[in-house]
Scaffold this active site. Structure first.
Site, mmCIF file in Angstrom:
data_model
loop_
_atom_site.group_PDB
_atom_site.id
_atom_site.type_symbol
_atom_site.label_atom_id
_atom_site.label_comp_id
_atom_site.label_asym_id
_atom_site.label_seq_id
_atom_site.Cartn_x
_atom_site.Cartn_y
_atom_site.Cartn_z
ATOM 1 N N HIS A 279 11.508 6.196 11.205
ATOM 2 C CA HIS A 279 11.683 6.885 12.493
ATOM 3 C C HIS A 279 13.165 7.102 12.841
ATOM 4 O O HIS A 279 13.576 8.244 13.039
ATOM 5 C CB HIS A 279 10.923 6.143 13.591
ATOM 6 N N HIS B 89 19.175 3.659 17.524
ATOM 7 C CA HIS B 89 18.720 3.868 18.904
ATOM 8 C C HIS B 89 17.600 2.929 19.353
ATOM 9 O O HIS B 89 17.466 2.660 20.539
ATOM 10 C CB HIS B 89 18.325 5.331 19.142
ATOM 11 N N ASP B 90 16.781 2.417 18.419
ATOM 12 C CA ASP B 90 15.687 1.542 18.839
ATOM 13 C C ASP B 90 15.977 0.059 18.592
ATOM 14 O O ASP B 90 15.124 -0.792 18.849
ATOM 15 C CB ASP B 90 14.384 1.927 18.118
ATOM 16 N N GLU C 109 16.105 -2.175 21.816
ATOM 17 C CA GLU C 109 14.815 -2.223 22.489
ATOM 18 C C GLU C 109 13.769 -3.006 21.701
ATOM 19 O O GLU C 109 12.994 -3.773 22.263
ATOM 20 C CB GLU C 109 14.303 -0.814 22.732
ATOM 21 N N ASP C 110 13.752 -2.814 20.397
ATOM 22 C CA ASP C 110 12.635 -3.335 19.610
ATOM 23 C C ASP C 110 12.955 -4.577 18.778
ATOM 24 O O ASP C 110 12.064 -5.125 18.134
ATOM 25 C CB ASP C 110 12.101 -2.250 18.659
ATOM 26 N N ASP D 64 14.685 12.004 19.473
ATOM 27 C CA ASP D 64 13.749 10.879 19.404
ATOM 28 C C ASP D 64 12.358 11.343 19.831
ATOM 29 O O ASP D 64 11.354 11.130 19.158
ATOM 30 C CB ASP D 64 14.274 9.780 20.335
HETATM 31 MN MN MN Z 1 12.660 5.982 19.032
#
Ligand code: MN
Length: 735
Positions: free
Chosen positions: A59, A84-85, A88-89, A150
């Site tokens: 992704h 970018h993630d 967050e993840d 995204d």
């Molecule tokens: Mn994403």
């Protein structure tokens, strides 16, 4: 599960492709930084997989690839996209990113990280995220471009999500991201986002239109060739390096047109547009002149439609779009839209704001965008904290049709189309708006609610004694004016609500009744209020009388609305809820369970046969909306996790309230014919009926109970058969 050897190979392949496409990052140190970011992201996401089963890292790589090859941004953006993630993840924090990749990347990743922490459970998480994203965007527009990339990749891979998630994400995309892409001039992305959203929201319509497009492809290609050949010959004569093509309109835009104009696919004449992209020839005038030269050559071949010349060459759209559009009559008398653009204009049309950087200094576009960002910033920072309201305001700012008006000193102000003198006043200053008395438009005294036209000169006359009027809310077009007027009245309204809620509480206390939700729902349906605050406000203001409420409380509240529910939600398939009622007989609501479980939305009044969705509120009540209802789109965007799939389990079991509008010529006996047909068809299940005649025309409003859309449609078509009737339609249906 560990990645297989093949999977690891595929990941590496994807990353190599990304690097190949990153044409702006060829320097050794750029490549090294991208490698680092990839290693970091790979390790951070390892061994997580996406819903589709593939390693998660695909992704971020795909998002970075969109950034590199479709939006053409540079190394910093590619690195940010890869990371970018991560925050967050995974376990890593913004601080970790800062340590390895510096301040800039860390700030951008932070802007892309969804907000965590405690929220008022009523406010929409999505709205808060969007607000945060826009805040970081006003620092660096690249953040929003990455966010859009995204979203685009998530849309392209939406198939593996559950249907509820698909609907939520598609709604959100249509509501927020597509308009945003449009506003930034990313036409291609906007179109793709809309088409994918549409595909998931209306699968059948999508399939039908796209297969019709494919079917008609050959015929269309023949026509396009026939149309383009003479133009191509002339352009060659003129020594142009050019590209001419016929592009079909997007499935979504075709569908919108069908809905708006009430026509079939076959009746749409402009299924495609001819696009001419040329490289300007030096020494024969500027691009602008050359656009016009080509236009004039085309009108020598085909007759132009004079009212359809759109000149975005002399005055570009606010999102930077430049082109000359015209409609001409092609072979067989068919109208054809022709778009003329230079190479540079085309690049801006496809890549929007990102392309402006390349041509910085060519036009004054940069400052236009800055002004827009400034407006968004004002909206975000306005003290009105209601998240959904905020989304509406941002949406207002996303639309681009504009007029230009002048201050008395001759300064230019850009306002959206349909702005009134009030918008102008609030644009100058909130206080000017709040104290506005009247306007002088082109030196003539005019009401503040006068709509402005491009070129008007406007002066606002103020008085310290003047006060905003409530109806102004509906007479302004800008988010700024709306927010200011709302803020003014909210302050006043909150005091009234406070009073009203005291009255309500005292009343219940006196009657010895406990506060409960069902009680409120009963009052709501009987008094025509939507929320508790509406009720309190009415009480505070005196428009709802205490006597009325007292009566309702005593009566036990027989509902004025005869509504019955034959709905089944996914979460509750309890058989006993499907009570079969006597056909064609209206029963009073007796089953408290059914009553408390569903509520048919007042905004769109769905009936069996309509495609519907449910929205579960704080009290667990499922509100049923038509899936085309604007309110439903808004709810699925803001509260996607509360959307419940519902379907009608039994038709003909219960009756639903529906509204019909009639228009026609006033003829003797027309009312008699109408009531006669309804009585015959439905055994007179009319709730209210109202007719009026004016200057020989006839208008009717009927509220009646029907069993499903078949009933309603048959009734409508019978009513249409009455002599003199010109329109019969279901209210709320067409929008
Ligand atoms: Mn994403």
């Amino acid at each position: 599960m560990d990645f297989t050897k093949e999977e690891i190979e595929k990941v590496n392949e994807a990353f190599e492709t990304l690097k190949k496409k990153a044409t702006k990052s060829r320097k050794k140190e750029d490549i090294e930084r991208i490698d680092q970011a990839f290693d970091f992201a790979y390790k951070a996401h390892y061994p997580v997989r996406r819903k589709s089963g593939e390693p998660y890292i695909f992704h971020p790589i795909a998002v970075a690839e969109i950034i590199a090859s479709e939006i053409l941004l540079g190394t910093t953006s590619i690195i940010t996209a890869l990371l970018h993630d991560v925050v967050e993840d995974t376990e890593y924090t913004t601080e970790d990113i800062r340590q390895f990749f510096g301040d800039k990347v860390a700030t951008m990743v932070d802007g892309l990280t969804k907000m965590s922490g405690v929220f008022d459970h009523r406010s929409s998480l999505q709205a808060e995220n969007f607000r945060k994203m826009l805040l970081s965007m006003s620092d660096d527009v690249r953040v929003i471009l990455i966010k859009l990339a995204d979203r685009l990749h998530n849309m392209r891979t939406l198939e593996s999500m559950t249907e509820n998630k698909q609907l939520k994400i598609a709604g959100e995309t249509l509501f927020l991201y597509a308009p945003l892409a449009h506003r930034l001039g990313l036409y291609q992305m906007k179109t793709e986002l809309e088409d994918i959203s549409f595909k998931y929201r209306h699968r059948d319509d999508y399939e039908r239109i796209s297969s019709k497009l494919i079917e008609s492809n050959e015929k269309r290609t023949n026509f396009i060739n026939k149309f383009s050949l003479p133009i191509a010959a002339k352009l060659t004569d003129m020594n142009y390096d050019f590209d001419i093509s016929g592009r079909p309109k997007s499935v979504y835009s075709i569908w919108q047109k069908m809905q708006k104009k009430g026509v079939t696919f076959e009746q749409i004449y402009d299924l495609f547009a001819i696009r001419i992209i040329f490289t300007p020839i030096e020494g024969t005038g500027d691009e602008k002149e050359q656009c016009y030269k080509i236009y004039s050559m085309i009108t020598d071949i085909y007759r132009p439609r004079p009212d359809r010349l759109r000149d975005w060459v002399n005055s570009p759209k606010a999102n930077g779009y430049e082109a000359l559009h015209s409609t001409v009559m092609g072979p067989n008398g068919k109208w054809v839209e022709v778009q003329i653009r230079s190479q540079r204009m085309n690049e801006i049309a496809e890549r929007g704001f990102a392309a402006h950087w390349k041509y910085k200094g060519h036009h004054d576009q940069e400052s236009e965008l800055d002004k827009w960002l400034e407006k968004i910033r004002e909206t975000i920072e306005s003290p009105d904290a209601d998240a959904l309201q905020f989304l509406d305001d941002v949406k207002l700012n996303l639309y681009t049709a504009e007029i230009m008006v002048f201050t008395p000193k001759g300064d230019l102000k850009k306002l959206p189309l349909n702005s009134t003198a009030l918008d102008f006043a609030y644009d100058i200053h909130t206080e000017v708006g709040n104290q506005a008395l009247y306007a002088e438009i082109n030196h003539k005294s005019m009401p503040l609610t006068t709509k402005l036209n491009s070129g008007d000169q406007v002066r606002i006359i103020t008085s310290s004694k003047a006060q905003p009027k409530e109806e102004w809310m509906y007479q302004v077009a800008t988010a700024k004016a709306k927010a200011a007027i709302r803020a003014y009245f909210n302050k006043i309204r909150n005091n009234v609500i406070e009073d009203g809620s005291q009255i309500y509480l005292n009343l219940l206390k006196k009657q010895n009744i406990k506060i409960n939700e069902k009680l409120f729902m009963r009052l709501r349906d009987n008094l025509g209020v939507k929320t508790k605050n509406d009720l309190f406000y009415g009480l505070g203001k005196g428009t709802i009388s205490i006597t009325d409420i007292r009566k309702l409380l005593k009566r036990g509240g027989a509902p004025k609305w005869m509504r019955f529910w034959a709905l089944k939600s996914d979460s509750n398939t309890d058989e006993q809820n499907q009570i079969a009622f006597d056909k064609k007989k209206i029963l009073s609501i007796s089953d408290e369970d059914i009553q408390s479980q569903f509520h048919i939305a007042n905004c769109c009044n769905p009936i069996p046969g309509d495609s519907v969705i449910g929205y579960q509120d704080d009290e667990g009540i499922v509100h049923i909306h038509k899936s085309t209802c604007p309110q439903a789109v808004k709810l699925s965007s803001g509260f996607g996790d509360r959307i419940v799939k519902v379907k009608w389990t039994s038709r003909k079991a219960m009756a639903f309230l529906s509204n019909i509008r009639l228009e026609g010529l006033d003829q003797p006996g027309i009312v008699h014919s109408v009531t006669g047909i309804i009585a015959k068809e439905l055994k007179a299940n009319i709730r209210t009926i109202h007719f009026e005649t004016l200057d020989g025309t006839f208008n009717g409003w009927i509220e009646l109970f029907v069993y499903d859309t078949n009933d309603l449609n048959r009734l409508i078509s019978n009513l249409k058969g009455i002599k003199g009737m010109s329109r019969v339609y279901r209210q709320h249906e067409s929008n």
